[in-house]
Enzyme design. Structure first.
Site, PDB file in Angstrom:
ATOM      1  N   ASN A  35       6.259   2.278   3.447  1.00 46.68           N
ATOM      2  CA  ASN A  35       5.017   2.041   2.706  1.00 46.68           C
ATOM      3  C   ASN A  35       3.886   1.916   3.716  1.00 46.68           C
ATOM      4  O   ASN A  35       4.132   1.728   4.906  1.00 46.68           O
ATOM      5  CB  ASN A  35       5.118   0.780   1.829  1.00 46.68           C
ATOM      6  CG  ASN A  35       5.015  -0.496   2.627  1.00 46.68           C
ATOM      7  OD1 ASN A  35       5.728  -0.699   3.619  1.00 46.68           O
ATOM      8  ND2 ASN A  35       4.137  -1.383   2.205  1.00 46.68           N
ATOM      9  N   HIS A  46      -2.094   7.960   7.121  1.00 46.04           N
ATOM     10  CA  HIS A  46      -0.674   7.672   7.344  1.00 46.04           C
ATOM     11  C   HIS A  46      -0.402   7.337   8.810  1.00 46.04           C
ATOM     12  O   HIS A  46      -0.950   7.977   9.715  1.00 46.04           O
ATOM     13  CB  HIS A  46       0.182   8.881   6.945  1.00 46.04           C
ATOM     14  CG  HIS A  46       0.192   9.155   5.487  1.00 46.04           C
ATOM     15  ND1 HIS A  46       1.012   8.476   4.620  1.00 46.04           N
ATOM     16  CD2 HIS A  46      -0.529  10.010   4.734  1.00 46.04           C
ATOM     17  CE1 HIS A  46       0.805   8.926   3.399  1.00 46.04           C
ATOM     18  NE2 HIS A  46      -0.127   9.857   3.432  1.00 46.04           N
TER      19      HIS A  46
END
Length: 182
Positions: A35, A46
């Site tokens: 996550n 990310h």
């Protein structure tokens, strides 16, 4: 342009953030993280925390031709590589997630695999995979099972907090994955 460092206030408020998948049809590799952390949530990128070894591992393994900054993540799609997560909500630590969240995330991931059909799913977090798919004995490397038509490869979490694997180990494991999908 490198991602800018988030402020303390941005990090504190990132707990409510999510990050869009980098995904498309027919990818060579779809990486699945656990996550987003607070740093990623604050930047919208990310694996954005500077100590995370994901981007360096991609480059050192030859998956990318050069070291990409998290802000250049969209360039992965051009090379047939994408990124998703088991759980979309941002946390300070992965241990703040429940087993139920991983199971639900595993079901969502199955649906993504059926829709987008990547050749290989590369899970970045052995414990996450074990919980999501009830595979308590799964280990690093290619798995015997597929999810739909997608082969599955387990990799360690590239977080700088994962002291069990150094950058050289991560790069070597990423290179083994790369050689399997080329």
């Amino acid at each position: 342009m490198p991602a800018r460092k988030p402020t303390k206030q941005e990090l504190a408020s990132a707990i409510t953030e999510t990050i869009d998948d980098l995904i498309d049809h027919d990818l060579r590799i779809l990486f699945c993280g656990i996550n987003p952390g607070l740093y990623s949530g604050a930047t919208g990128l990310h694996f954005a925390r500077p100590g995370n070894r994901f981007w360096k591992g991609l480059h050192l393994s030859g998956i990318t031709a050069r070291l990409l900054d998290p802000s250049e993540g969209n360039e992965l799609l051009e090379g047939g590589v994408g990124i998703t997560c088991f759980v979309s909500r941002t946390t300070a630590r992965a241990d703040e997630l429940s087993k139920e969240e991983f199971v639900i995330g595993g079901n969502i991931l199955r649906a993504k695999l059926e829709k987008y059909r990547p050749r290989m799913l590369a899970v970045l977090g052995i414990g996450a995979y074990r919980m999501a798919f009830d595979r308590p004995k799964a280990t690093v490397g290619q798995q015997d099972e597929k999810i739909g038509d997608t082969r599955v490869w387990l990799l360690p979490n590239p977080s700088g907090l994962n002291a069990n694997y150094q950058l050289a180990d991560i790069a070597r494991l990423f290179a083994e994955l790369r050689s399997e999908v080329e």
